[in-house]
Design an enzyme around this catalytic site. Structure first.
Site, PDB file in Angstrom:
ATOM      1  N   GLY A  14       0.787  -1.237   0.000  1.00 35.64           N
ATOM      2  CA  GLY A  14       0.000   0.000   0.000  1.00 35.64           C
ATOM      3  C   GLY A  14       0.816   1.282   0.000  1.00 35.64           C
ATOM      4  O   GLY A  14       0.297   2.341   0.377  1.00 35.64           O
ATOM      5  N   ASN A  16       1.756   2.975  -2.593  1.00 35.65           N
ATOM      6  CA  ASN A  16       1.118   3.906  -3.545  1.00 35.65           C
ATOM      7  C   ASN A  16      -0.179   4.475  -2.972  1.00 35.65           C
ATOM      8  O   ASN A  16      -0.500   5.640  -3.195  1.00 35.65           O
ATOM      9  CB  ASN A  16       0.854   3.214  -4.887  1.00 35.65           C
ATOM     10  CG  ASN A  16       2.096   3.182  -5.760  1.00 35.65           C
ATOM     11  OD1 ASN A  16       2.489   4.198  -6.333  1.00 35.65           O
ATOM     12  ND2 ASN A  16       2.729   2.022  -5.843  1.00 35.65           N
ATOM     13  N   MET A  88      -3.530  -7.257  -7.161  1.00 32.15           N
ATOM     14  CA  MET A  88      -3.026  -8.373  -7.957  1.00 32.15           C
ATOM     15  C   MET A  88      -4.131  -9.278  -8.493  1.00 32.15           C
ATOM     16  O   MET A  88      -3.986 -10.506  -8.525  1.00 32.15           O
ATOM     17  CB  MET A  88      -2.008  -9.175  -7.137  1.00 32.15           C
ATOM     18  CG  MET A  88      -0.775  -8.346  -6.796  1.00 32.15           C
ATOM     19  SD  MET A  88      -0.162  -7.421  -8.226  1.00 32.15           S
ATOM     20  CE  MET A  88       1.550  -7.297  -7.857  1.00 32.15           C
ATOM     21  N   LYS A  89      -5.238  -8.689  -8.915  1.00 39.85           N
ATOM     22  CA  LYS A  89      -6.333  -9.443  -9.527  1.00 39.85           C
ATOM     23  C   LYS A  89      -6.766  -8.712 -10.781  1.00 39.85           C
ATOM     24  O   LYS A  89      -6.696  -7.470 -10.830  1.00 39.85           O
ATOM     25  CB  LYS A  89      -7.538  -9.487  -8.563  1.00 39.85           C
ATOM     26  CG  LYS A  89      -7.289 -10.310  -7.336  1.00 39.85           C
ATOM     27  CD  LYS A  89      -7.448 -11.779  -7.633  1.00 39.85           C
ATOM     28  CE  LYS A  89      -6.703 -12.585  -6.596  1.00 39.85           C
ATOM     29  NZ  LYS A  89      -6.419 -13.945  -6.989  1.00 39.85           N
ATOM     30  N   ILE A  90      -7.254  -9.473 -11.746  1.00 39.94           N
ATOM     31  CA  ILE A  90      -7.775  -8.829 -12.955  1.00 39.94           C
ATOM     32  C   ILE A  90      -9.190  -8.331 -12.660  1.00 39.94           C
ATOM     33  O   ILE A  90      -9.988  -9.042 -12.044  1.00 39.94           O
ATOM     34  CB  ILE A  90      -7.758  -9.809 -14.143  1.00 39.94           C
ATOM     35  CG1 ILE A  90      -6.298 -10.101 -14.504  1.00 39.94           C
ATOM     36  CG2 ILE A  90      -8.501  -9.231 -15.345  1.00 39.94           C
ATOM     37  CD1 ILE A  90      -6.115 -11.009 -15.690  1.00 39.94           C
ATOM     38  N   ASN A 105      -4.401   2.009 -13.551  1.00 45.42           N
ATOM     39  CA  ASN A 105      -3.505   1.085 -12.846  1.00 45.42           C
ATOM     40  C   ASN A 105      -2.069   1.582 -12.982  1.00 45.42           C
ATOM     41  O   ASN A 105      -1.737   2.286 -13.929  1.00 45.42           O
ATOM     42  CB  ASN A 105      -3.617  -0.312 -13.482  1.00 45.42           C
ATOM     43  CG  ASN A 105      -2.713  -1.331 -12.836  1.00 45.42           C
ATOM     44  OD1 ASN A 105      -2.575  -1.368 -11.597  1.00 45.42           O
ATOM     45  ND2 ASN A 105      -2.063  -2.157 -13.632  1.00 45.42           N
ATOM     46  N   HIS A 107       1.922   0.072 -13.116  1.00 48.16           N
ATOM     47  CA  HIS A 107       2.671  -1.180 -13.296  1.00 48.16           C
ATOM     48  C   HIS A 107       4.170  -0.876 -13.327  1.00 48.16           C
ATOM     49  O   HIS A 107       4.588   0.106 -13.931  1.00 48.16           O
ATOM     50  CB  HIS A 107       2.232  -1.872 -14.591  1.00 48.16           C
ATOM     51  CG  HIS A 107       2.852  -3.209 -14.774  1.00 48.16           C
ATOM     52  ND1 HIS A 107       2.467  -4.315 -14.031  1.00 48.16           N
ATOM     53  CD2 HIS A 107       3.866  -3.620 -15.575  1.00 48.16           C
ATOM     54  CE1 HIS A 107       3.219  -5.350 -14.393  1.00 48.16           C
ATOM     55  NE2 HIS A 107       4.070  -4.952 -15.316  1.00 48.16           N
TER      56      HIS A 107
END
Ligand code: GAR
Length: 187
Positions: A14, A16, A88-90, A105, A107
């Site tokens: 967390g 970010n 970490m889930k789509i 998002n 990355h």
């Protein structure tokens, strides 16, 4: 300025989230963090929701009804914008459709390179000369969607996973707020 009511999705540290909370306290920053959703009850980042009095919910994405639970909470807290920060889930099609162009998002690579997991290992294994981070809109594919901001730095020959992560995250703390300001400046 009316700030956009924003939900941040997390799964882990967390950092970010913490950075976005910090920025959102600035009057001129376009969003306020109104809800935190974590798929992981042990996510360390939940501590920031608690510390800054932000409502949070844990929704296990493996449960059959998780999409409906997420949507119900987004409605309850009148959320109009979503930031994924180490989630970490789509995100399912159902949610993407309801929040089209309203989910972003971050990355830890220069997308479209190195989507998915183990990013730093892959970057080092391929002897990349440069790397960085990318903020992008979310669609129903992994780490895909139109790019909003990219930040780049050069990889040193003595960099390892730990130093790369550190350097990348320093860039992320600049890139994420910058992307948010850019989005709302153009709207
Ligand atoms: C961040 O580095 C983010 O780029 C990455 O997870 C980390 C979360 O850190 N996200 C992804 O890999 C998404 N595919 P944080 O929990 O300390 O913000």
């Amino acid at each position: 300025m009316v700030k956009k009511r924003t939900c941040v999705f997390i799964s882990g540290q967390g950092s970010n989230l913490k950075n976005l909370i910090f920025h959102s306290r600035d009057k001129s920053f376009p969003i306020e963090i109104s809800l935190v959703i974590s798929n992981n009850k042990n996510a360390k980042g939940i501590i920031y929701a608690k510390k800054f009095d932000i409502p949070y919910v844990i929704i296990n994405a493996k449960h059959r009804n998780s999409d409906n639970k997420i949507l119900k909470n987004l409605k309850k807290f009148k959320i109009s914008f979503i930031c994924l920060a180490g989630y970490m889930k789509i995100i399912s099609n159902k949610i993407v459709k309801k929040f089209e162009k309203k989910i972003i998002n971050i990355h830890p690579s220069l997308l479209p390179k190195y989507k998915g997991l183990n990013t730093y290992t892959k970057i080092l294994r391929n002897y990349e000369k440069k790397t960085g981070c990318t903020v992008h809109y979310v669609n129903n594919k992994l780490d895909d969607g139109a790019i909003i901001v990219k930040k780049i730095f050069y990889v040193n020959s003595n960099d390892n996973k730990i130093t790369l992560k550190k350097k990348t995250q320093i860039m992320e703390y600049k890139a994420y707020p910058e992307a948010i300001v850019k989005i709302f400046r153009n709207r």
